[in-house]
Design a protein around this motif. Structure first.
Motif, PDB file in Angstrom:
ATOM      1  N   TRP A 210       0.800  -1.214   0.000  1.00  0.00           N
ATOM      2  CA  TRP A 210       0.000   0.000   0.000  1.00  0.00           C
ATOM      3  C   TRP A 210       0.838   1.272   0.000  1.00  0.00           C
ATOM      4  O   TRP A 210       0.620   2.191   0.786  1.00  0.00           O
ATOM      5  CB  TRP A 210      -0.968  -0.020   1.182  1.00  0.00           C
ATOM      6  CG  TRP A 210      -2.132  -0.954   0.980  1.00  0.00           C
ATOM      7  CD1 TRP A 210      -2.412  -1.705  -0.126  1.00  0.00           C
ATOM      8  CD2 TRP A 210      -3.180  -1.224   1.924  1.00  0.00           C
ATOM      9  NE1 TRP A 210      -3.554  -2.438   0.059  1.00  0.00           N
ATOM     10  CE2 TRP A 210      -4.058  -2.167   1.308  1.00  0.00           C
ATOM     11  CE3 TRP A 210      -3.466  -0.782   3.215  1.00  0.00           C
ATOM     12  CZ2 TRP A 210      -5.194  -2.644   1.950  1.00  0.00           C
ATOM     13  CZ3 TRP A 210      -4.593  -1.266   3.855  1.00  0.00           C
ATOM     14  CH2 TRP A 210      -5.448  -2.185   3.232  1.00  0.00           C
ATOM     15  N   CYS A 211       1.799   1.346  -0.876  1.00  0.00           N
ATOM     16  CA  CYS A 211       2.536   2.568  -1.178  1.00  0.00           C
ATOM     17  C   CYS A 211       2.968   3.337   0.072  1.00  0.00           C
ATOM     18  O   CYS A 211       2.679   4.522   0.243  1.00  0.00           O
ATOM     19  CB  CYS A 211       1.700   3.465  -2.081  1.00  0.00           C
ATOM     20  SG  CYS A 211       2.658   4.714  -2.978  1.00  0.00           S
ATOM     21  N   GLY A 212       3.674   2.651   0.965  1.00  0.00           N
ATOM     22  CA  GLY A 212       4.199   3.300   2.162  1.00  0.00           C
ATOM     23  C   GLY A 212       3.297   3.230   3.373  1.00  0.00           C
ATOM     24  O   GLY A 212       3.687   3.625   4.468  1.00  0.00           O
ATOM     25  N   LYS A 213       2.069   2.739   3.203  1.00  0.00           N
ATOM     26  CA  LYS A 213       1.122   2.610   4.311  1.00  0.00           C
ATOM     27  C   LYS A 213       1.033   1.149   4.727  1.00  0.00           C
ATOM     28  O   LYS A 213       1.070   0.254   3.886  1.00  0.00           O
ATOM     29  CB  LYS A 213      -0.258   3.110   3.890  1.00  0.00           C
ATOM     30  CG  LYS A 213      -1.287   3.159   5.014  1.00  0.00           C
ATOM     31  CD  LYS A 213      -2.615   3.697   4.490  1.00  0.00           C
ATOM     32  CE  LYS A 213      -3.672   3.749   5.577  1.00  0.00           C
ATOM     33  NZ  LYS A 213      -3.341   4.731   6.633  1.00  0.00           N
ATOM     34  N   MET A 214       0.932   0.913   6.026  1.00  0.00           N
ATOM     35  CA  MET A 214       0.854  -0.463   6.516  1.00  0.00           C
ATOM     36  C   MET A 214      -0.381  -1.176   5.963  1.00  0.00           C
ATOM     37  O   MET A 214      -1.492  -0.646   6.007  1.00  0.00           O
ATOM     38  CB  MET A 214       0.812  -0.477   8.048  1.00  0.00           C
ATOM     39  CG  MET A 214       0.794  -1.885   8.645  1.00  0.00           C
ATOM     40  SD  MET A 214       0.720  -1.855  10.456  1.00  0.00           S
ATOM     41  CE  MET A 214       2.306  -1.091  10.837  1.00  0.00           C
ATOM     42  N   PHE A 215      -0.176  -2.358   5.455  1.00  0.00           N
ATOM     43  CA  PHE A 215      -1.268  -3.174   4.931  1.00  0.00           C
ATOM     44  C   PHE A 215      -2.130  -3.692   6.079  1.00  0.00           C
ATOM     45  O   PHE A 215      -1.615  -4.235   7.055  1.00  0.00           O
ATOM     46  CB  PHE A 215      -0.703  -4.341   4.117  1.00  0.00           C
ATOM     47  CG  PHE A 215      -1.718  -5.375   3.738  1.00  0.00           C
ATOM     48  CD1 PHE A 215      -2.837  -5.037   3.001  1.00  0.00           C
ATOM     49  CD2 PHE A 215      -1.547  -6.703   4.112  1.00  0.00           C
ATOM     50  CE1 PHE A 215      -3.778  -5.994   2.636  1.00  0.00           C
ATOM     51  CE2 PHE A 215      -2.468  -7.667   3.746  1.00  0.00           C
ATOM     52  CZ  PHE A 215      -3.584  -7.310   3.012  1.00  0.00           C
ATOM     53  N   LYS A 216      -3.430  -3.521   5.951  1.00  0.00           N
ATOM     54  CA  LYS A 216      -4.361  -4.011   6.957  1.00  0.00           C
ATOM     55  C   LYS A 216      -5.226  -5.092   6.329  1.00  0.00           C
ATOM     56  O   LYS A 216      -6.172  -4.816   5.590  1.00  0.00           O
ATOM     57  CB  LYS A 216      -5.211  -2.860   7.499  1.00  0.00           C
ATOM     58  CG  LYS A 216      -4.381  -1.813   8.246  1.00  0.00           C
ATOM     59  CD  LYS A 216      -5.253  -0.707   8.817  1.00  0.00           C
ATOM     60  CE  LYS A 216      -4.395   0.309   9.575  1.00  0.00           C
ATOM     61  NZ  LYS A 216      -5.202   1.412  10.139  1.00  0.00           N
ATOM     62  N   LYS A 217      -4.875  -6.313   6.634  1.00  0.00           N
ATOM     63  CA  LYS A 217      -5.538  -7.457   6.023  1.00  0.00           C
ATOM     64  C   LYS A 217      -7.031  -7.478   6.335  1.00  0.00           C
ATOM     65  O   LYS A 217      -7.854  -7.793   5.462  1.00  0.00           O
ATOM     66  CB  LYS A 217      -4.875  -8.748   6.510  1.00  0.00           C
ATOM     67  CG  LYS A 217      -5.325 -10.006   5.812  1.00  0.00           C
ATOM     68  CD  LYS A 217      -4.497 -11.184   6.298  1.00  0.00           C
ATOM     69  CE  LYS A 217      -4.906 -12.471   5.630  1.00  0.00           C
ATOM     70  NZ  LYS A 217      -4.078 -13.615   6.109  1.00  0.00           N
ATOM     71  N   ASP A 218      -7.400  -7.113   7.570  1.00  0.00           N
ATOM     72  CA  ASP A 218      -8.808  -7.137   7.956  1.00  0.00           C
ATOM     73  C   ASP A 218      -9.639  -6.214   7.081  1.00  0.00           C
ATOM     74  O   ASP A 218     -10.803  -6.517   6.775  1.00  0.00           O
ATOM     75  CB  ASP A 218      -8.964  -6.734   9.424  1.00  0.00           C
ATOM     76  CG  ASP A 218      -8.420  -7.780  10.380  1.00  0.00           C
ATOM     77  OD1 ASP A 218      -8.184  -8.912   9.916  1.00  0.00           O
ATOM     78  OD2 ASP A 218      -8.235  -7.470  11.569  1.00  0.00           O
ATOM     79  N   ARG A 219      -9.041  -5.091   6.688  1.00  0.00           N
ATOM     80  CA  ARG A 219      -9.756  -4.145   5.831  1.00  0.00           C
ATOM     81  C   ARG A 219     -10.064  -4.771   4.478  1.00  0.00           C
ATOM     82  O   ARG A 219     -11.141  -4.573   3.915  1.00  0.00           O
ATOM     83  CB  ARG A 219      -8.918  -2.883   5.654  1.00  0.00           C
ATOM     84  CG  ARG A 219      -9.608  -1.793   4.866  1.00  0.00           C
ATOM     85  CD  ARG A 219      -8.867  -0.481   4.989  1.00  0.00           C
ATOM     86  NE  ARG A 219      -9.606   0.599   4.341  1.00  0.00           N
ATOM     87  CZ  ARG A 219      -9.365   1.889   4.523  1.00  0.00           C
ATOM     88  NH1 ARG A 219      -8.411   2.265   5.355  1.00  0.00           N
ATOM     89  NH2 ARG A 219     -10.076   2.805   3.901  1.00  0.00           N
ATOM     90  N   MET A 220      -9.117  -5.556   3.965  1.00  0.00           N
ATOM     91  CA  MET A 220      -9.331  -6.237   2.694  1.00  0.00           C
ATOM     92  C   MET A 220     -10.390  -7.325   2.832  1.00  0.00           C
ATOM     93  O   MET A 220     -11.289  -7.456   1.994  1.00  0.00           O
ATOM     94  CB  MET A 220      -8.012  -6.835   2.185  1.00  0.00           C
ATOM     95  CG  MET A 220      -8.149  -7.640   0.906  1.00  0.00           C
ATOM     96  SD  MET A 220      -6.569  -8.284   0.307  1.00  0.00           S
ATOM     97  CE  MET A 220      -5.830  -6.801  -0.379  1.00  0.00           C
ATOM     98  N   LEU A 221     -10.302  -8.088   3.908  1.00  0.00           N
ATOM     99  CA  LEU A 221     -11.226  -9.203   4.096  1.00  0.00           C
ATOM    100  C   LEU A 221     -12.662  -8.736   4.293  1.00  0.00           C
ATOM    101  O   LEU A 221     -13.614  -9.491   4.041  1.00  0.00           O
ATOM    102  CB  LEU A 221     -10.790 -10.049   5.298  1.00  0.00           C
ATOM    103  CG  LEU A 221      -9.411 -10.708   5.208  1.00  0.00           C
ATOM    104  CD1 LEU A 221      -9.131 -11.545   6.447  1.00  0.00           C
ATOM    105  CD2 LEU A 221      -9.307 -11.572   3.958  1.00  0.00           C
ATOM    106  N   ALA A 222     -12.834  -7.502   4.741  1.00  0.00           N
ATOM    107  CA  ALA A 222     -14.172  -6.985   5.006  1.00  0.00           C
ATOM    108  C   ALA A 222     -14.901  -6.513   3.747  1.00  0.00           C
ATOM    109  O   ALA A 222     -16.091  -6.189   3.808  1.00  0.00           O
ATOM    110  CB  ALA A 222     -14.085  -5.836   6.011  1.00  0.00           C
ATOM    111  N   ARG A 223     -14.238  -6.474   2.631  1.00  0.00           N
ATOM    112  CA  ARG A 223     -14.885  -6.013   1.405  1.00  0.00           C
ATOM    113  C   ARG A 223     -15.996  -6.986   0.985  1.00  0.00           C
ATOM    114  O   ARG A 223     -15.810  -8.207   1.073  1.00  0.00           O
ATOM    115  CB  ARG A 223     -13.860  -5.887   0.276  1.00  0.00           C
ATOM    116  CG  ARG A 223     -12.828  -4.802   0.521  1.00  0.00           C
ATOM    117  CD  ARG A 223     -11.693  -4.862  -0.481  1.00  0.00           C
ATOM    118  NE  ARG A 223     -10.678  -3.858  -0.192  1.00  0.00           N
ATOM    119  CZ  ARG A 223      -9.439  -3.867  -0.705  1.00  0.00           C
ATOM    120  NH1 ARG A 223      -9.079  -4.837  -1.546  1.00  0.00           N
ATOM    121  NH2 ARG A 223      -8.582  -2.927  -0.375  1.00  0.00           N
ATOM    122  N   PRO A 224     -17.104  -6.468   0.518  1.00  0.00           N
ATOM    123  CA  PRO A 224     -18.233  -7.326   0.135  1.00  0.00           C
ATOM    124  C   PRO A 224     -17.840  -8.398  -0.881  1.00  0.00           C
ATOM    125  O   PRO A 224     -17.214  -8.095  -1.899  1.00  0.00           O
ATOM    126  CB  PRO A 224     -19.238  -6.340  -0.467  1.00  0.00           C
ATOM    127  CG  PRO A 224     -18.931  -5.032   0.203  1.00  0.00           C
ATOM    128  CD  PRO A 224     -17.432  -5.035   0.362  1.00  0.00           C
TER     129      PRO A 224
END
Length: 272
Positions: A210-224
């Motif tokens: 994520w271009c210098g930002k920490m990847f948050k896996k939970d945010r990805m998993l929450a996508r519909p």
């Protein structure tokens, strides 16, 4: 001209507006020539503690650069055209390279190495990288199946990988599920308008940087509906450090390629 009168015709005071040129000069043992670096530079570690920071990616301290009295400023791409123009108008020599493919990165390395009198050393480094690529290709050619891979450079909006990232995915043994985006140099032209398109293409492996930002896996998993994606069901979701993969320089080839290959190889050994 006697030996004692010999002149060093190579640049002696170099300002690097992006990380990859700094990294390469350090690899070649020419770090003493560097007098200024980008504030985003993290490779090599600690470099910003010993070198003045003079720029971000799109903005630069022209006054501070002038004070450093450089005989060469090195930048990357048309995105730094405004900075280059301002420096040129101040009478400063600027070299900008638009290296966005794997082959272009190797060419840039050879050109920069030659600029500082390290032509033979940089050629040796490039040959080592090419040998690694060939070894990886030999291994990949034996695989019965290659994983479908999705690379996410940003999360809102979703942005797929730039050209060298897409090429590295395929060199490493994956198949980029958005190959049509690779030729777009600007991130805005690599936006995936509908996140459900990723669901539809159903990648086997997901790579996030994520271009210098920490990847948050939970945010990805929450996508519909993303829970139905094969990569998420098998937990084949990995973060790739952006300082390695998102800068078009040695690290992407020397470290990024092996990282990608390892993830794909693990998938092949488990599911291939």
């Amino acid at each position: 001209m006697t030996k004692t009168e010999a002149i060093d015709f190579y640049p002696e005071r170099i300002v690097c507006l992006t990380e990859e040129s700094t990294e390469l000069l350090y690899l070649l043992g020419e770090e003493d020539r560097i007098v200024g670096v980008s504030g985003f530079t993290v490779r090599p570690a600690g470099v910003r503690k010993v070198k003045p920071t003079i720029s971000t990616f799109l903005d630069a301290r022209i006054d501070k650069i002038k004070e450093l009295n450089p005989d060469l400023v090195i930048g990357f791409s048309d995105l730094q055209a405004t900075i280059a123009k301002e420096l040129i108008e101040e009478g400063i020599t600027v070299w900008i390279n638009n290296h966005r493919s794997v082959q272009d990165i190797l060419k840039m390395m050879v050109q920069l190495g030659t600029l500082v009198g390290r032509g033979s050393e940089v050629l040796n480094l490039v040959r080592q990288i090419q040998a690694t690529i060939e070894q990886v290709q030999q291994a990949v050619n034996q695989w019965p199946r290659k994983p479908q891979a999705y690379f996410e450079e940003w999360y809102d909006p979703l942005i797929s990988g730039i050209q060298w990232v897409s090429e590295l995915i395929e060199l490493a043994g994956g198949q980029d599920i958005f190959p049509e985006h690779r030729g777009a140099s600007l991130a805005k032209n690599r936006i995936i308008e509908d996140p459900q398109e990723v669901v539809a293409r159903n990648p086997d492996v997901i790579l996030a940087s994520w271009c210098g930002k920490m990847f948050k896996k939970d945010r990805m998993l929450a996508r519909p509906h993303w829970s139905s994606i094969a990569a998420i069901q098998t937990d084949e979701v990995y973060e790739v450090p952006s300082d390695i993969i998102l800068q078009p320089g040695p690290a992407a080839l020397m470290e990024g390629l092996p990282i990608l290959h390892k993830h794909f190889q693990n998938w092949v050994e488990t599911y291939g």
